[in-house]
Design a protein around this motif. Sequence first.
Motif, PDB file in Angstrom:
ATOM      1  N   TYR A 127      34.303  15.951  48.449  1.00 47.46           N
ATOM      2  CA  TYR A 127      34.613  17.318  48.872  1.00 47.46           C
ATOM      3  C   TYR A 127      33.716  18.291  48.131  1.00 47.46           C
ATOM      4  CZ  TYR A 127      38.465  16.707  52.039  1.00 47.46           C
ATOM      5  OH  TYR A 127      39.212  16.407  53.145  1.00 47.46           O
ATOM      6  N   ARG A 128      33.439  19.394  48.768  1.00 50.64           N
ATOM      7  CA  ARG A 128      32.665  20.470  48.158  1.00 50.64           C
ATOM      8  C   ARG A 128      33.610  21.640  47.894  1.00 50.64           C
ATOM      9  NH1 ARG A 128      30.072  18.011  52.335  1.00 50.64           N
ATOM     10  NH2 ARG A 128      27.971  17.285  51.950  1.00 50.64           N
ATOM     11  N   PHE A 129      33.357  22.353  46.808  1.00 53.52           N
ATOM     12  CA  PHE A 129      34.077  23.597  46.552  1.00 53.52           C
ATOM     13  C   PHE A 129      33.282  24.711  47.190  1.00 53.52           C
ATOM     14  CE2 PHE A 129      34.894  20.872  42.860  1.00 53.52           C
ATOM     15  CZ  PHE A 129      36.276  20.875  42.856  1.00 53.52           C
ATOM     16  N   GLY A 130      33.954  25.693  47.709  1.00 53.96           N
ATOM     17  CA  GLY A 130      33.246  26.820  48.288  1.00 53.96           C
ATOM     18  C   GLY A 130      33.954  28.123  48.012  1.00 53.96           C
ATOM     19  N   ILE A 131      33.193  29.144  47.636  1.00 52.28           N
ATOM     20  CA  ILE A 131      33.703  30.501  47.523  1.00 52.28           C
ATOM     21  C   ILE A 131      33.219  31.231  48.763  1.00 52.28           C
ATOM     22  CG2 ILE A 131      33.607  32.635  46.207  1.00 52.28           C
ATOM     23  CD1 ILE A 131      33.079  30.907  43.726  1.00 52.28           C
ATOM     24  N   PHE A 132      34.106  31.940  49.432  1.00 55.62           N
ATOM     25  CA  PHE A 132      33.735  32.543  50.709  1.00 55.62           C
ATOM     26  C   PHE A 132      34.331  33.931  50.869  1.00 55.62           C
ATOM     27  CE2 PHE A 132      37.813  30.601  51.441  1.00 55.62           C
ATOM     28  CZ  PHE A 132      38.476  31.539  52.222  1.00 55.62           C
ATOM     29  N   ASN A 133      33.768  34.682  51.785  1.00 52.59           N
ATOM     30  CA  ASN A 133      34.396  35.882  52.335  1.00 52.59           C
ATOM     31  C   ASN A 133      33.875  36.079  53.747  1.00 52.59           C
ATOM     32  OD1 ASN A 133      31.801  36.951  51.419  1.00 52.59           O
ATOM     33  ND2 ASN A 133      32.678  38.964  51.770  1.00 52.59           N
ATOM     34  N   TYR A 134      34.742  36.581  54.606  1.00 53.20           N
ATOM     35  CA  TYR A 134      34.332  36.859  55.981  1.00 53.20           C
ATOM     36  C   TYR A 134      35.257  37.894  56.599  1.00 53.20           C
ATOM     37  CZ  TYR A 134      37.989  33.554  57.530  1.00 53.20           C
ATOM     38  OH  TYR A 134      39.173  32.894  57.745  1.00 53.20           O
ATOM     39  N   ALA A 135      34.775  38.509  57.657  1.00 51.45           N
ATOM     40  CA  ALA A 135      35.523  39.546  58.363  1.00 51.45           C
ATOM     41  C   ALA A 135      36.108  38.982  59.648  1.00 51.45           C
ATOM     42  CB  ALA A 135      34.610  40.723  58.685  1.00 51.45           C
ATOM     43  N   VAL A 188      33.099  38.267  42.680  1.00 53.54           N
ATOM     44  CA  VAL A 188      33.484  37.028  41.975  1.00 53.54           C
ATOM     45  C   VAL A 188      32.865  37.140  40.591  1.00 53.54           C
ATOM     46  CG1 VAL A 188      33.289  34.524  41.934  1.00 53.54           C
ATOM     47  CG2 VAL A 188      33.543  35.733  44.128  1.00 53.54           C
ATOM     48  N   ASN A 189      33.717  37.276  39.586  1.00 49.48           N
ATOM     49  CA  ASN A 189      33.231  37.430  38.226  1.00 49.48           C
ATOM     50  C   ASN A 189      32.920  36.120  37.534  1.00 49.48           C
ATOM     51  OD1 ASN A 189      33.331  40.255  38.110  1.00 49.48           O
ATOM     52  ND2 ASN A 189      35.536  40.194  37.785  1.00 49.48           N
ATOM     53  N   ARG A 190      33.548  35.044  38.021  1.00 49.06           N
ATOM     54  CA  ARG A 190      33.383  33.790  37.305  1.00 49.06           C
ATOM     55  C   ARG A 190      33.810  32.633  38.173  1.00 49.06           C
ATOM     56  NH1 ARG A 190      36.615  33.252  31.723  1.00 49.06           N
ATOM     57  NH2 ARG A 190      37.059  31.070  32.005  1.00 49.06           N
ATOM     58  N   PHE A 191      33.142  31.475  37.990  1.00 48.95           N
ATOM     59  CA  PHE A 191      33.529  30.234  38.634  1.00 48.95           C
ATOM     60  C   PHE A 191      33.412  29.143  37.582  1.00 48.95           C
ATOM     61  CE2 PHE A 191      32.607  26.253  40.774  1.00 48.95           C
ATOM     62  CZ  PHE A 191      33.579  26.224  41.758  1.00 48.95           C
ATOM     63  N   ASP A 192      34.500  28.480  37.279  1.00 52.18           N
ATOM     64  CA  ASP A 192      34.508  27.414  36.283  1.00 52.18           C
ATOM     65  C   ASP A 192      34.860  26.106  36.952  1.00 52.18           C
ATOM     66  OD1 ASP A 192      34.083  29.219  34.180  1.00 52.18           O
ATOM     67  OD2 ASP A 192      36.230  29.559  33.936  1.00 52.18           O
ATOM     68  N   LEU A 193      34.211  25.046  36.526  1.00 50.62           N
ATOM     69  CA  LEU A 193      34.523  23.703  36.977  1.00 50.62           C
ATOM     70  C   LEU A 193      34.806  22.873  35.729  1.00 50.62           C
ATOM     71  CD1 LEU A 193      34.649  21.669  39.330  1.00 50.62           C
ATOM     72  CD2 LEU A 193      32.226  21.235  38.935  1.00 50.62           C
ATOM     73  N   THR A 194      35.997  22.323  35.645  1.00 50.31           N
ATOM     74  CA  THR A 194      36.376  21.541  34.466  1.00 50.31           C
ATOM     75  C   THR A 194      36.820  20.144  34.868  1.00 50.31           C
ATOM     76  OG1 THR A 194      38.648  22.360  34.529  1.00 50.31           O
ATOM     77  CG2 THR A 194      37.084  23.593  33.177  1.00 50.31           C
ATOM     78  N   GLY A 240      46.943  44.901  44.874  1.00 44.06           N
ATOM     79  CA  GLY A 240      45.598  45.030  44.326  1.00 44.06           C
ATOM     80  C   GLY A 240      45.326  44.399  42.974  1.00 44.06           C
ATOM     81  N   GLY A 241      44.207  44.733  42.403  1.00 44.20           N
ATOM     82  CA  GLY A 241      43.837  44.210  41.102  1.00 44.20           C
ATOM     83  C   GLY A 241      43.104  42.885  41.194  1.00 44.20           C
ATOM     84  N   THR A 242      43.021  42.219  40.072  1.00 45.46           N
ATOM     85  CA  THR A 242      42.308  40.956  39.971  1.00 45.46           C
ATOM     86  C   THR A 242      43.232  39.792  40.298  1.00 45.46           C
ATOM     87  OG1 THR A 242      40.876  41.883  38.265  1.00 45.46           O
ATOM     88  CG2 THR A 242      40.975  39.486  38.406  1.00 45.46           C
TER      89      THR A 242
END
Length: 130
Positions: free
Chosen positions: A104-112, A122-128, A55-57
Amino acid sequence: DRAGLAMLRDQSAWIGIRKDNGSTRISMTNGLSMSTNGWTTTGTGAEAAGATVSGGTIWLRATANIQPGSGRTATFSYSTNGSTFTNLGPAFTLNNNWQFFMGYRFGIFNYATQSLGGSVTVNRFDLTAP
């Protein structure tokens, strides 16, 4: 029971959390593919590497060379403390075939995969850039 960060195109890969039978793991999955005719799914991928986490972050990272040209790669890593990252899985080769959008594309996802319900925060998304 799946949540993560993906590199999306006709050939795709992701790193993320998977929960199976009460076990929580970090997983790098590649081999996801679409046909060049009709946008149909031709491969749903397979886990290339995994590690048990509790668990956790969890921090996820995709590092990619997205400059024009062939043979560019992306690597995936994760951290349980936000500062020390562990690479997971093989380098993923980024395609640049003309049949699809070149980048390419970045993607954040979730699914069952088992039943509906659950959530991911999702607390944060950084692109550098280097």
